[in-house]
Design an enzyme around this catalytic site. Sequence first.
Site, PDB file in Angstrom:
ATOM      1  N   HIS A 317       0.591  -1.210  -0.047  1.00  0.00           N
ATOM      2  CA  HIS A 317       0.050   0.072   0.006  1.00  0.00           C
ATOM      3  C   HIS A 317       0.852   1.372   0.026  1.00  0.00           C
ATOM      4  O   HIS A 317       0.130   2.190  -0.267  1.00  0.00           O
ATOM      5  CB  HIS A 317      -0.912   0.026   0.898  1.00  0.00           C
ATOM      6  N   GLY A 318       2.056   1.382   0.483  1.00  0.00           N
ATOM      7  CA  GLY A 318       2.920   2.380   0.323  1.00  0.00           C
ATOM      8  C   GLY A 318       4.262   2.496   1.000  1.00  0.00           C
ATOM      9  O   GLY A 318       4.390   1.578   1.712  1.00  0.00           O
TER      10      GLY A 318
END
Length: 479
Positions: A317-318
Site C-alpha cells: 500500500h505504500g
Amino acid sequence: MVFSNAVFLFIFLPVVVSVYYILKQELKNLWILMASLFFYAWNRPSFIVILIGSMVINYAGAILVEKSKTLFYKKLFLFSAVGINLVLLFYFKYFNFTINTVNRLFRSDIQFAAVVLPVGISFFTFQGLSYLIDVYRNDVAAQKSFLKFGMYISMFPQLVAGPIIRYKDIVTEIDNRSASIENIAGGGIRYFITGLFKKVIIADTMAVTANAIFDREPSLNLPATAWLGILAYTLQIFFDFSGYSDMAVGLGQIFGFNFSQNFNYPYISKSITEFWRRWHISLSSFFRDYVYIPLGGNKKHVYINVAVVFLLTGIWHGAAFTFILWGIWHGFFNMLEKYLKSKKKQEGRSKEAGYAKSIVITVMQHVYTLLVVMAGWVLFRSPGVKHAIKYILSMFGIRNTDTSEFDVWFYLDNWTMLVLLLAVLMCMPVFNKLYGFLERKINGNILIPVTYSGLLLMLFLCVLQVASNTYSAFIYFQF
C-alpha cells in the site's frame, strides 16, 4: 487523466466508446490498447516507457516459461521475470523510502535523485506477476500476440487503481466478447454512474471534513471531532476506492469484459477475517493464491503465513511506516481470530445460544470490527506514526487541548450531514434489499423508470460537481 474529470467524461470516453462500436472486431483490441496508452500518458508521457517495459518483460517471460523443456529453465525464466518486476517496483516505489530510512537509522547522508512514482505501478505489476505464475502453473497458455497481451495489461478501465484482473479470468473475452444494449445500459452504465456518484458526491464531500480534521495538530481535536474525522475518512476511502472499482466494472461491461466485484459491503463484517474477504477482494485473493497457499496456507505455519501476507499487504500500500504498521495491525487481529477459532474448536464449545444473547454477540462483533478497522485507518491516513498516536489519544480525550471554536459542529453543515447519513446507509445492503422487496411486491416494470430516473439524478449531481472543479484524485492512485 481520472474518471471524474471533465476531459474524461465529456471527450475521452464518448470518443473511445463511439469509435469502438464502429470498428470491426479484429480492430477493437488495437483501439483499446491505443486509447489506454493515451490515457496513461495524459499527465506524464514519460511513464508510458515503464508501462510498455512491463508489458515486454511479462510477455517475453511467459513465452520463455511456456517453451522451456525442463523444470530448471521454467523456474529460471519465471524467477528472472518476477525478479525484474519486483526490482522495478522496488526502485520506483520504495527506493526513496529505503534511502531515507538508512539515513535516519545510521545518521548518514546518502545523496540520491528523487524517484517519481508512476501511477498504478503496483496494480499493473501484480497483474503481470499473476499472469507469469499462472502460465508457469499451466493454468493458462501464454498469449502469443503482443497486441492482445498489451491490451490486457494496459486496459484503461482498471489500469491505475484496479481491480487486479487475472488473465485467466478474461482470456476468452479477449478474442470473443460482445456487449448487448441490455448489458451496457443495465450493467455498464449503471455501475459507472453509481461509482461516479460514490466518488464525486460522497467520497469528495467526506474528504473535506476528513482533511480539515486530520490536517490539524491532533491534540487540538476534541474527542467528538476526532471521531468525526476518522468516521469521515472511513467513509471517504471506502466510497473513493469502491467507486473507482464500480466505474472500472461498468466500463469493462461496456467493452464486453466481465470484471469481478472488488468490494462486498466490508463494513458489515463481524470479524477482521471477514472484512478482508469483502475489502479489496482482488488484492486479498492475489495474496491468498500466490503467497498464503504456497507458503502452506492453513495446513502448516499458519500464523507465520498470515504475518507474511499482512506485512506484504502493508508494504504494497505504500512506502511508509504507517502503512507497514497498518498491515501488522490487521495481521495481528487476523491471527488472534484464527487462534480463538482453533481454541474454540479444540474445546468443542457449543455454538448454540439464546436469541437475545445471539443479538448481543452479533452487535459486539460488528462494533469490535469497526473499531479495529477505524483505528487502522488512523494509521493509514496519518502523515506519520507520531501523528497517528496523537490522533488516537485525542479520540479518547487523552492529552487534548480544549478548543471550542473547532468543535464537531464546525465541520458539519446540512449538506455534509445529509451525505454522511446517505453514506452510512450505502455501506449496508439497505437499498438492494429494499429494491428486492419492492420487486416482489409490485410489478418490476414499474421500478425500471424509477431506477433510471434515479441514475439520471445522480449523473446530474455528478456533472454539476465536476463542472465546478471540486473533485479530487482517487486515493489509490498513489499505490
